[in-house]
Motif scaffolding. Sequence first.
Motif, PDB file in Angstrom:
ATOM      1  N   LEU A 143       0.500  -0.915   0.129  1.00 22.32           N
ATOM      2  CA  LEU A 143       0.225  -0.056  -0.150  1.00 22.32           C
ATOM      3  C   LEU A 143       1.287   1.055  -0.393  1.00 22.32           C
ATOM      4  CD1 LEU A 143      -2.224  -1.274   2.386  1.00 22.32           C
ATOM      5  CD2 LEU A 143      -3.046  -0.880   0.384  1.00 22.32           C
ATOM      6  N   PRO A 144      -0.043   2.639  -0.339  1.00 21.33           N
ATOM      7  CA  PRO A 144       1.421   3.793  -0.206  1.00 21.33           C
ATOM      8  C   PRO A 144       1.708   4.182   0.776  1.00 21.33           C
ATOM      9  CG  PRO A 144      -1.343   4.269  -1.489  1.00 21.33           C
ATOM     10  CD  PRO A 144      -0.424   3.015  -0.819  1.00 21.33           C
ATOM     11  N   GLY A 145       3.436   3.850   1.469  1.00 23.44           N
ATOM     12  CA  GLY A 145       3.414   4.049   2.543  1.00 23.44           C
ATOM     13  C   GLY A 145       3.765   2.690   3.552  1.00 23.44           C
ATOM     14  N   GLN A 146       3.293   1.579   2.998  1.00 26.87           N
ATOM     15  CA  GLN A 146       3.375   0.792   4.111  1.00 26.87           C
ATOM     16  C   GLN A 146       3.320  -0.713   2.789  1.00 26.87           C
ATOM     17  OE1 GLN A 146      -0.562   0.500   6.098  1.00 26.87           O
ATOM     18  NE2 GLN A 146       0.306  -1.309   7.489  1.00 26.87           N
ATOM     19  N   GLU A 147       4.353  -1.473   3.429  1.00 25.48           N
ATOM     20  CA  GLU A 147       4.525  -3.162   2.699  1.00 25.48           C
ATOM     21  C   GLU A 147       4.332  -3.942   3.706  1.00 25.48           C
ATOM     22  OE1 GLU A 147       7.213  -3.676  -0.174  1.00 25.48           O
ATOM     23  OE2 GLU A 147       7.743  -5.657   1.076  1.00 25.48           O
ATOM     24  N   ILE A 148       3.472  -4.810   4.012  1.00 20.93           N
ATOM     25  CA  ILE A 148       3.565  -5.871   5.146  1.00 20.93           C
ATOM     26  C   ILE A 148       3.941  -7.368   3.994  1.00 20.93           C
ATOM     27  CG2 ILE A 148       1.278  -7.938   6.254  1.00 20.93           C
ATOM     28  CD1 ILE A 148      -0.233  -5.271   6.071  1.00 20.93           C
ATOM     29  N   ALA A 149       4.601  -8.034   4.950  1.00 21.91           N
ATOM     30  CA  ALA A 149       6.030  -9.054   5.049  1.00 21.91           C
ATOM     31  C   ALA A 149       4.631 -10.419   4.465  1.00 21.91           C
ATOM     32  CB  ALA A 149       6.726  -9.476   5.630  1.00 21.91           C
ATOM     33  N   MET A 150       4.873 -11.488   3.458  1.00 21.46           N
ATOM     34  CA  MET A 150       4.849 -12.602   3.045  1.00 21.46           C
ATOM     35  C   MET A 150       4.158 -12.741   4.211  1.00 21.46           C
ATOM     36  SD  MET A 150       5.417 -12.011  -0.403  1.00 21.46           S
ATOM     37  CE  MET A 150       4.313 -14.142  -1.041  1.00 21.46           C
ATOM     38  N   GLY A 151       3.382 -13.712   4.588  1.00 21.75           N
ATOM     39  CA  GLY A 151       2.564 -14.601   5.943  1.00 21.75           C
ATOM     40  C   GLY A 151       0.993 -15.100   4.970  1.00 21.75           C
ATOM     41  N   HIS A 152       0.376 -16.412   5.659  1.00 23.61           N
ATOM     42  CA  HIS A 152      -0.629 -16.941   5.735  1.00 23.61           C
ATOM     43  C   HIS A 152      -0.858 -16.938   6.705  1.00 23.61           C
ATOM     44  CE1 HIS A 152       2.295 -19.952   6.440  1.00 23.61           C
ATOM     45  NE2 HIS A 152       1.097 -20.946   6.815  1.00 23.61           N
ATOM     46  N   GLY A 153      -2.764 -17.846   6.523  1.00 22.70           N
ATOM     47  CA  GLY A 153      -3.743 -17.685   7.928  1.00 22.70           C
ATOM     48  C   GLY A 153      -3.709 -16.830   8.389  1.00 22.70           C
ATOM     49  N   ALA A 154      -4.824 -17.116   9.117  1.00 26.87           N
ATOM     50  CA  ALA A 154      -5.814 -15.986  10.017  1.00 26.87           C
ATOM     51  C   ALA A 154      -5.455 -14.304  10.193  1.00 26.87           C
ATOM     52  CB  ALA A 154      -6.382 -16.500  11.204  1.00 26.87           C
ATOM     53  N   ALA A 155      -3.687 -14.990  10.774  1.00 24.30           N
ATOM     54  CA  ALA A 155      -3.044 -13.468  11.452  1.00 24.30           C
ATOM     55  C   ALA A 155      -2.476 -12.198  10.036  1.00 24.30           C
ATOM     56  CB  ALA A 155      -1.679 -13.951  12.051  1.00 24.30           C
ATOM     57  N   GLN A 156      -2.186 -13.078   9.387  1.00 24.06           N
ATOM     58  CA  GLN A 156      -1.994 -12.295   7.855  1.00 24.06           C
ATOM     59  C   GLN A 156      -3.855 -11.787   7.553  1.00 24.06           C
ATOM     60  OE1 GLN A 156       0.894 -11.738   6.787  1.00 24.06           O
ATOM     61  NE2 GLN A 156       0.529 -11.449   4.366  1.00 24.06           N
ATOM     62  N   ARG A 157      -4.601 -12.720   7.247  1.00 25.02           N
ATOM     63  CA  ARG A 157      -5.597 -11.911   6.715  1.00 25.02           C
ATOM     64  C   ARG A 157      -5.882 -11.007   7.830  1.00 25.02           C
ATOM     65  NH1 ARG A 157      -8.623 -16.037   7.601  1.00 25.02           N
ATOM     66  NH2 ARG A 157      -9.164 -14.905   9.599  1.00 25.02           N
ATOM     67  N   ARG A 158      -6.039 -11.233   8.896  1.00 25.74           N
ATOM     68  CA  ARG A 158      -6.143  -9.827  10.020  1.00 25.74           C
ATOM     69  C   ARG A 158      -5.253  -8.522   9.455  1.00 25.74           C
ATOM     70  NH1 ARG A 158      -5.520 -12.425  13.966  1.00 25.74           N
ATOM     71  NH2 ARG A 158      -3.954 -12.018  14.903  1.00 25.74           N
ATOM     72  N   ARG A 159      -4.334  -8.529   9.125  1.00 27.32           N
ATOM     73  CA  ARG A 159      -3.409  -7.776   9.420  1.00 27.32           C
ATOM     74  C   ARG A 159      -3.184  -6.997   7.671  1.00 27.32           C
ATOM     75  NH1 ARG A 159       0.990 -11.264  10.928  1.00 27.32           N
ATOM     76  NH2 ARG A 159       1.464 -11.957   9.501  1.00 27.32           N
ATOM     77  N   CYS A 160      -3.739  -7.496   7.000  1.00 22.27           N
ATOM     78  CA  CYS A 160      -4.008  -7.267   5.791  1.00 22.27           C
ATOM     79  C   CYS A 160      -5.277  -6.705   5.677  1.00 22.27           C
ATOM     80  CB  CYS A 160      -3.825  -8.549   4.523  1.00 22.27           C
ATOM     81  SG  CYS A 160      -2.807  -8.848   4.215  1.00 22.27           S
ATOM     82  N   LEU A 161      -6.454  -7.056   6.041  1.00 25.43           N
ATOM     83  CA  LEU A 161      -7.526  -6.705   5.794  1.00 25.43           C
ATOM     84  C   LEU A 161      -6.897  -5.116   6.854  1.00 25.43           C
ATOM     85  CD1 LEU A 161     -10.555  -8.993   6.195  1.00 25.43           C
ATOM     86  CD2 LEU A 161      -9.487  -7.998   4.353  1.00 25.43           C
ATOM     87  N   GLU A 162      -6.433  -4.662   8.337  1.00 22.66           N
ATOM     88  CA  GLU A 162      -6.749  -3.964   9.235  1.00 22.66           C
ATOM     89  C   GLU A 162      -5.902  -3.089   8.138  1.00 22.66           C
ATOM     90  OE1 GLU A 162      -5.106  -5.221  12.864  1.00 22.66           O
ATOM     91  OE2 GLU A 162      -6.598  -6.288  13.464  1.00 22.66           O
ATOM     92  N   ALA A 163      -4.951  -2.960   7.280  1.00 23.46           N
ATOM     93  CA  ALA A 163      -4.093  -1.937   6.929  1.00 23.46           C
ATOM     94  C   ALA A 163      -4.938  -1.227   5.609  1.00 23.46           C
ATOM     95  CB  ALA A 163      -3.012  -2.510   6.154  1.00 23.46           C
ATOM     96  N   LEU A 164      -5.906  -2.436   4.939  1.00 18.87           N
ATOM     97  CA  LEU A 164      -6.315  -1.599   4.015  1.00 18.87           C
ATOM     98  C   LEU A 164      -7.670  -0.802   4.411  1.00 18.87           C
ATOM     99  CD1 LEU A 164      -7.443  -5.239   2.279  1.00 18.87           C
ATOM    100  CD2 LEU A 164      -5.755  -2.954   1.169  1.00 18.87           C
ATOM    101  N   ALA A 165      -8.030  -1.175   6.180  1.00 17.16           N
ATOM    102  CA  ALA A 165      -9.358  -0.353   6.359  1.00 17.16           C
ATOM    103  C   ALA A 165      -9.081   1.041   7.300  1.00 17.16           C
ATOM    104  CB  ALA A 165      -9.997  -1.155   7.822  1.00 17.16           C
ATOM    105  N   LEU A 166      -7.617   1.030   7.327  1.00 14.80           N
ATOM    106  CA  LEU A 166      -6.725   2.411   7.948  1.00 14.80           C
ATOM    107  C   LEU A 166      -6.160   3.279   6.715  1.00 14.80           C
ATOM    108  CD1 LEU A 166      -5.763   0.855  10.954  1.00 14.80           C
ATOM    109  CD2 LEU A 166      -7.854   2.490  10.585  1.00 14.80           C
ATOM    110  N   CYS A 167      -6.279   2.497   5.576  1.00 13.67           N
ATOM    111  CA  CYS A 167      -5.460   3.069   4.901  1.00 13.67           C
ATOM    112  C   CYS A 167      -5.669   4.420   4.430  1.00 13.67           C
ATOM    113  CB  CYS A 167      -5.259   2.288   3.489  1.00 13.67           C
ATOM    114  SG  CYS A 167      -4.223   2.896   1.793  1.00 13.67           S
TER     115      CYS A 167
END
Length: 329
Positions: free
Chosen positions: A305-329
């Motif tokens: 995302l602009p100014g932010q990068e979430i490292a490679m991962g999988h599972g529920a924790a990765q999904r939650r991190r990505c969705l939170e970043a999208l919500a707060l972008c």
Amino acid sequence: MRQFLRALNPLAALRRQVSRWMQARLPLSDTLLLTQRNVYILPTGAGWMLALTLLVLLLASINFQLNLGYLLTFLLAGSAVAGMHICHGTLRGLTLHLQPPEPQFLGQGAALTVQLANERRSPRRAVALAVHGSGHWAWTDVPAQGNAQVQIAFSPSQRGLHPVPLLTAETRYPLGTFRVWALWRPAAQVLVYPAPEPGAPPLPPGEPRSGGTGSAPSHGRTEFDGVRAYRRGDPMKLVVWKKAAQAFASGNGTLIARDAQQPHRHELWLDHAHTGLGDLETRLSRLTAWVLQADRLGLDYGLRLPGQEIAMGHGAAQRRRCLEALALC
């Protein structure tokens, strides 16, 4: 039309200012004990009609010297007073606790779960809760020395982190002649994810893993970390049955096979700049759909995302991190 007429009312602005002033004085807390200091009572329309009826009965009894008229008047008045006491006691002493709200997707609505605790030895009847001013009430009875739960509908209008709105607890039990209510400002917040794009395109092609050759092109849309979509003619021994079971359980009937020719050659990056869309909200909506797709397939993926990068991962924790970043972008 009714709202337009209310806006023309000269007292409407004063009422809004008084309402905002009262709400600002309420403390922020996820647990509220209802006492005489924060529980209010006023007659309803039916209550005012009853009072008018009692006045007419009293005047008629005095005028015609009707003993039975006096009896009926004071019997009804005593019932109204007893109902007022019971109505106020239905809320007084009740404890309200808001459970931490779960994140929701935009457009699906959020359900606020409130637990009501009653330490009294008698049940409390017809207790209602709602978002203040919404008119959508959730009713419940609270058993004696027990608990009850209600779910209150709350529909945020945009993604992001939203404070829980002002809530109202109310009852008119037992006669409906009095309205007893309390206002509550919870301290909790609700995280709202972007709405997934309906009918989103397949996942983007993988990028060569850093440090690898990356010369061979990708054969499929899900060819990441040594797996890809099952192709007709592939040996059944290459099927990753665990991921296939997860895909079928989530409603996505897609078989996943190991890629014996290009193991661990590509990485799946969901990039904000490569969605092919111009509007920010539609980009976030597509990225949300891709995050859910990659999670259903059990793939390793990252998010840019602009100014932010979430490292490679999988599972529920990765999904939650990505969705939170999208919500707060």
